[in-house]
Design an enzyme around this catalytic site. Sequence first.
Site, PDB file in Angstrom:
ATOM      1  N   ASP A   1      -9.869  -6.530  -3.268  1.00  0.00           N
ATOM      2  CA  ASP A   1      -9.315  -5.168  -3.198  1.00  0.00           C
ATOM      3  C   ASP A   1      -9.727  -4.406  -4.449  1.00  0.00           C
ATOM      4  O   ASP A   1      -9.100  -4.517  -5.499  1.00  0.00           O
ATOM      5  CB  ASP A   1      -7.788  -5.232  -3.090  1.00  0.00           C
TER       6      ASP A   1
ATOM      7  N   SER B   1       0.788  -1.226   0.000  1.00  0.00           N
ATOM      8  CA  SER B   1       0.000   0.000   0.000  1.00  0.00           C
ATOM      9  C   SER B   1       0.829   1.290   0.000  1.00  0.00           C
ATOM     10  O   SER B   1       1.613   1.528  -0.915  1.00  0.00           O
ATOM     11  CB  SER B   1      -0.950  -0.043   1.204  1.00  0.00           C
TER      12      SER B   1
ATOM     13  N   HIS C   1      -7.766  -5.425   0.781  1.00  0.00           N
ATOM     14  CA  HIS C   1      -6.567  -4.651   0.477  1.00  0.00           C
ATOM     15  C   HIS C   1      -5.362  -5.133   1.301  1.00  0.00           C
ATOM     16  O   HIS C   1      -4.301  -5.407   0.758  1.00  0.00           O
ATOM     17  CB  HIS C   1      -6.836  -3.173   0.722  1.00  0.00           C
TER      18      HIS C   1
END
Length: 210
Positions: free
Chosen positions: A161, A110, A188
Amino acid sequence: MAEPQVQNGTISVSGQTLFFREAVPAQNSLQPPVLLLHGIRFSSETWLKLGTLHKLAAAGHRAVAIDLPGLGCSANAQAPSQIGVPAPPSFIQDVLDSLNMVPAAIISPSLSGMYSLPFILNNPQNVAAYVPVAPICTDKFTVQDYSRVQFPALIVYGDGDEQLGEVSLNNLKNLPNSQVFCMKGAGHACYLDDPDSWHSRLLEFLGSLK
Protein backbone atom coordinates in the site's frame (compact mmCIF):
# COMPACT_ATOMS: atom_id res chain seq x y z
CA MET A 1 -22.26 -26.08 15.88
CA ALA A 2 -24.56 -24.08 13.60
CA GLU A 3 -22.96 -21.22 11.73
CA PRO A 4 -24.00 -17.78 13.05
CA GLN A 5 -26.79 -16.23 11.01
CA VAL A 6 -26.46 -12.69 9.66
CA GLN A 7 -29.48 -10.42 10.09
CA ASN A 8 -30.06 -7.13 8.27
CA GLY A 9 -31.55 -3.98 9.80
CA THR A 10 -31.54 -0.20 9.89
CA ILE A 11 -30.92 2.44 12.53
CA SER A 12 -31.66 6.16 12.58
CA VAL A 13 -28.65 8.41 13.21
CA SER A 14 -29.16 12.18 13.19
CA GLY A 15 -32.30 11.74 11.16
CA GLN A 16 -30.53 9.57 8.58
CA THR A 17 -31.32 5.90 7.97
CA LEU A 18 -28.27 3.63 7.99
CA PHE A 19 -28.24 -0.02 6.95
CA PHE A 20 -26.40 -2.69 8.93
CA ARG A 21 -25.68 -6.42 8.98
CA GLU A 22 -25.32 -8.22 12.29
CA ALA A 23 -24.06 -11.61 13.43
CA VAL A 24 -24.44 -12.66 17.07
CA PRO A 25 -22.81 -15.50 19.02
CA ALA A 26 -24.83 -18.65 19.62
CA GLN A 27 -24.34 -18.19 23.38
CA ASN A 28 -23.98 -15.19 25.67
CA SER A 29 -20.40 -13.96 25.75
CA LEU A 30 -18.27 -11.50 27.68
CA GLN A 31 -16.31 -10.61 24.53
CA PRO A 32 -16.67 -6.95 23.43
CA PRO A 33 -18.96 -6.20 20.48
CA VAL A 34 -17.27 -5.26 17.23
CA LEU A 35 -18.32 -2.44 14.88
CA LEU A 36 -17.03 -2.86 11.32
CA LEU A 37 -16.71 0.18 9.06
CA HIS A 38 -15.55 0.17 5.43
CA GLY A 39 -13.72 1.99 2.64
CA ILE A 40 -15.16 4.07 -0.18
CA ARG A 41 -15.40 1.21 -2.70
CA PHE A 42 -16.87 -1.20 -0.18
CA SER A 43 -19.80 -1.72 2.20
CA SER A 44 -20.99 -4.04 4.95
CA GLU A 45 -21.38 -6.67 2.23
CA THR A 46 -17.58 -6.86 2.06
CA TRP A 47 -17.41 -8.22 5.62
CA LEU A 48 -20.24 -10.64 4.87
CA LYS A 49 -18.62 -12.10 1.75
CA LEU A 50 -15.18 -12.22 3.36
CA GLY A 51 -16.60 -14.19 6.28
CA THR A 52 -15.46 -11.70 8.92
CA LEU A 53 -18.94 -11.31 10.44
CA HIS A 54 -19.31 -15.07 10.82
CA LYS A 55 -15.84 -15.58 12.26
CA LEU A 56 -16.27 -12.81 14.84
CA ALA A 57 -19.62 -14.21 15.98
CA ALA A 58 -18.21 -17.73 16.13
CA ALA A 59 -15.45 -16.36 18.40
CA GLY A 60 -18.03 -14.89 20.78
CA HIS A 61 -18.30 -11.33 19.49
CA ARG A 62 -21.48 -9.57 18.51
CA ALA A 63 -20.42 -8.19 15.11
CA VAL A 64 -22.20 -5.32 13.37
CA ALA A 65 -21.14 -3.92 9.99
CA ILE A 66 -22.79 -0.66 8.91
CA ASP A 67 -23.04 0.97 5.51
CA LEU A 68 -21.66 4.49 5.87
CA PRO A 69 -23.73 7.46 4.64
CA GLY A 70 -23.89 7.75 0.87
CA LEU A 71 -22.55 4.23 0.31
CA GLY A 72 -23.96 0.72 -0.02
CA CYS A 73 -27.54 0.39 1.22
CA SER A 74 -27.15 3.73 3.04
CA ALA A 75 -26.78 5.52 -0.30
CA ASN A 76 -29.63 7.93 0.45
CA ALA A 77 -28.14 9.12 3.73
CA GLN A 78 -26.21 12.39 3.82
CA ALA A 79 -22.68 12.23 5.20
CA PRO A 80 -22.06 14.61 8.14
CA SER A 81 -18.90 15.98 6.49
CA GLN A 82 -17.12 15.94 3.14
CA ILE A 83 -14.78 13.07 2.26
CA GLY A 84 -11.44 13.64 3.95
CA VAL A 85 -12.86 15.98 6.59
CA PRO A 86 -13.14 14.46 10.09
CA ALA A 87 -16.80 13.84 10.97
CA PRO A 88 -18.27 14.95 14.30
CA PRO A 89 -17.36 12.46 17.05
CA SER A 90 -21.07 12.26 17.84
CA PHE A 91 -21.72 10.32 14.62
CA ILE A 92 -20.10 7.04 15.71
CA GLN A 93 -21.29 7.65 19.26
CA ASP A 94 -24.88 7.79 17.97
CA VAL A 95 -24.30 4.63 15.92
CA LEU A 96 -23.04 2.73 18.95
CA ASP A 97 -25.82 4.06 21.18
CA SER A 98 -28.46 3.10 18.62
CA LEU A 99 -27.03 -0.41 18.42
CA ASN A 100 -26.53 -0.66 22.20
CA MET A 101 -22.87 -1.68 21.83
CA VAL A 102 -20.78 0.59 24.09
CA PRO A 103 -17.90 0.04 24.57
CA ALA A 104 -17.02 -1.52 21.23
CA ALA A 105 -13.98 -2.65 19.32
CA ILE A 106 -13.90 -0.68 16.05
CA ILE A 107 -12.47 -1.94 12.76
CA SER A 108 -11.80 1.00 10.47
CA PRO A 109 -10.31 0.76 6.96
CA SER A 110 -9.45 3.61 4.62
CA LEU A 111 -12.29 6.15 4.15
CA SER A 112 -13.86 5.26 7.51
CA GLY A 113 -10.94 6.91 9.31
CA MET A 114 -12.80 10.21 8.89
CA TYR A 115 -15.49 8.75 11.15
CA SER A 116 -13.54 6.56 13.56
CA LEU A 117 -10.58 8.78 14.44
CA PRO A 118 -12.53 11.79 15.77
CA PHE A 119 -14.64 9.39 17.83
CA ILE A 120 -11.89 7.27 19.37
CA LEU A 121 -9.78 10.31 20.25
CA ASN A 122 -12.68 12.20 21.83
CA ASN A 123 -14.54 9.29 23.42
CA PRO A 124 -11.82 6.80 24.39
CA GLN A 125 -13.90 5.56 27.33
CA ASN A 126 -16.35 4.06 24.82
CA VAL A 127 -13.68 2.16 22.87
CA ALA A 128 -12.76 -1.40 23.82
CA ALA A 129 -10.13 -1.63 21.07
CA TYR A 130 -9.27 -0.08 17.72
CA VAL A 131 -8.20 -1.82 14.51
CA PRO A 132 -7.30 0.82 11.91
CA VAL A 133 -6.50 -0.53 8.44
CA ALA A 134 -4.64 2.25 6.62
CA PRO A 135 -7.33 4.85 7.40
CA ILE A 136 -7.49 8.37 6.00
CA CYS A 137 -7.31 11.50 8.17
CA THR A 138 -4.54 10.27 10.49
CA ASP A 139 -2.65 13.49 9.70
CA LYS A 140 -5.53 15.62 11.02
CA PHE A 141 -4.59 14.89 14.63
CA THR A 142 -1.53 15.59 16.78
CA VAL A 143 0.90 13.35 18.62
CA GLN A 144 -0.69 14.65 21.82
CA ASP A 145 -4.16 13.64 20.60
CA TYR A 146 -2.99 10.08 20.01
CA SER A 147 -0.91 9.82 23.18
CA ARG A 148 -3.86 10.49 25.48
CA VAL A 149 -5.72 7.26 24.77
CA GLN A 150 -4.91 3.93 26.38
CA PHE A 151 -7.17 1.37 24.71
CA PRO A 152 -5.42 -1.45 22.80
CA ALA A 153 -4.93 -0.91 19.07
CA LEU A 154 -3.88 -3.22 16.25
CA ILE A 155 -2.51 -1.12 13.38
CA VAL A 156 -2.90 -3.05 10.11
CA TYR A 157 -1.57 -2.25 6.66
CA GLY A 158 -0.29 -4.00 3.53
CA ASP A 159 3.33 -3.54 2.60
CA GLY A 160 2.20 -2.95 -0.99
CA ASP A 161 0.00 0.00 0.00
CA GLU A 162 2.00 2.95 -1.33
CA GLN A 163 -0.75 5.50 -0.66
CA LEU A 164 -1.75 5.18 2.97
CA GLY A 165 0.19 2.29 4.49
CA GLU A 166 3.31 3.99 5.83
CA VAL A 167 1.61 7.38 6.17
CA SER A 168 -1.09 6.05 8.46
CA LEU A 169 1.41 3.94 10.41
CA ASN A 170 3.65 6.94 11.11
CA ASN A 171 0.75 8.75 12.76
CA LEU A 172 -1.03 5.84 14.41
CA LYS A 173 2.13 4.50 16.05
CA ASN A 174 1.69 7.39 18.50
CA LEU A 175 -1.13 5.36 20.07
CA PRO A 176 0.62 4.19 23.27
CA ASN A 177 -0.96 0.74 23.58
CA SER A 178 -0.59 -0.37 19.97
CA GLN A 179 0.70 -3.32 17.98
CA VAL A 180 1.55 -3.34 14.27
CA PHE A 181 0.52 -6.02 11.77
CA CYS A 182 2.13 -5.55 8.34
CA MET A 183 0.56 -7.91 5.81
CA LYS A 184 3.22 -9.04 3.37
CA GLY A 185 2.42 -8.83 -0.32
CA ALA A 186 -0.89 -7.10 0.37
CA GLY A 187 -2.24 -3.84 -1.01
CA HIS A 188 -4.46 -1.12 0.41
CA ALA A 189 -7.45 -3.40 1.11
CA CYS A 190 -5.02 -5.89 2.61
CA TYR A 191 -7.71 -8.04 4.27
CA LEU A 192 -8.96 -8.99 0.79
CA ASP A 193 -5.50 -10.11 -0.34
CA ASP A 194 -4.96 -12.56 2.54
CA PRO A 195 -8.23 -13.22 4.44
CA ASP A 196 -6.77 -16.13 6.43
CA SER A 197 -3.93 -14.06 7.89
CA TRP A 198 -6.29 -11.15 8.50
CA HIS A 199 -8.81 -13.25 10.40
CA SER A 200 -6.16 -15.11 12.36
CA ARG A 201 -4.39 -11.97 13.59
CA LEU A 202 -7.64 -10.08 14.21
CA LEU A 203 -9.13 -12.85 16.33
CA GLU A 204 -5.85 -13.30 18.22
CA PHE A 205 -5.81 -9.58 19.04
CA LEU A 206 -9.47 -9.42 20.10
CA GLY A 207 -9.06 -12.60 22.12
CA SER A 208 -6.26 -10.98 24.14
CA LEU A 209 -8.44 -8.11 25.36
CA LYS A 210 -8.99 -7.99 29.11
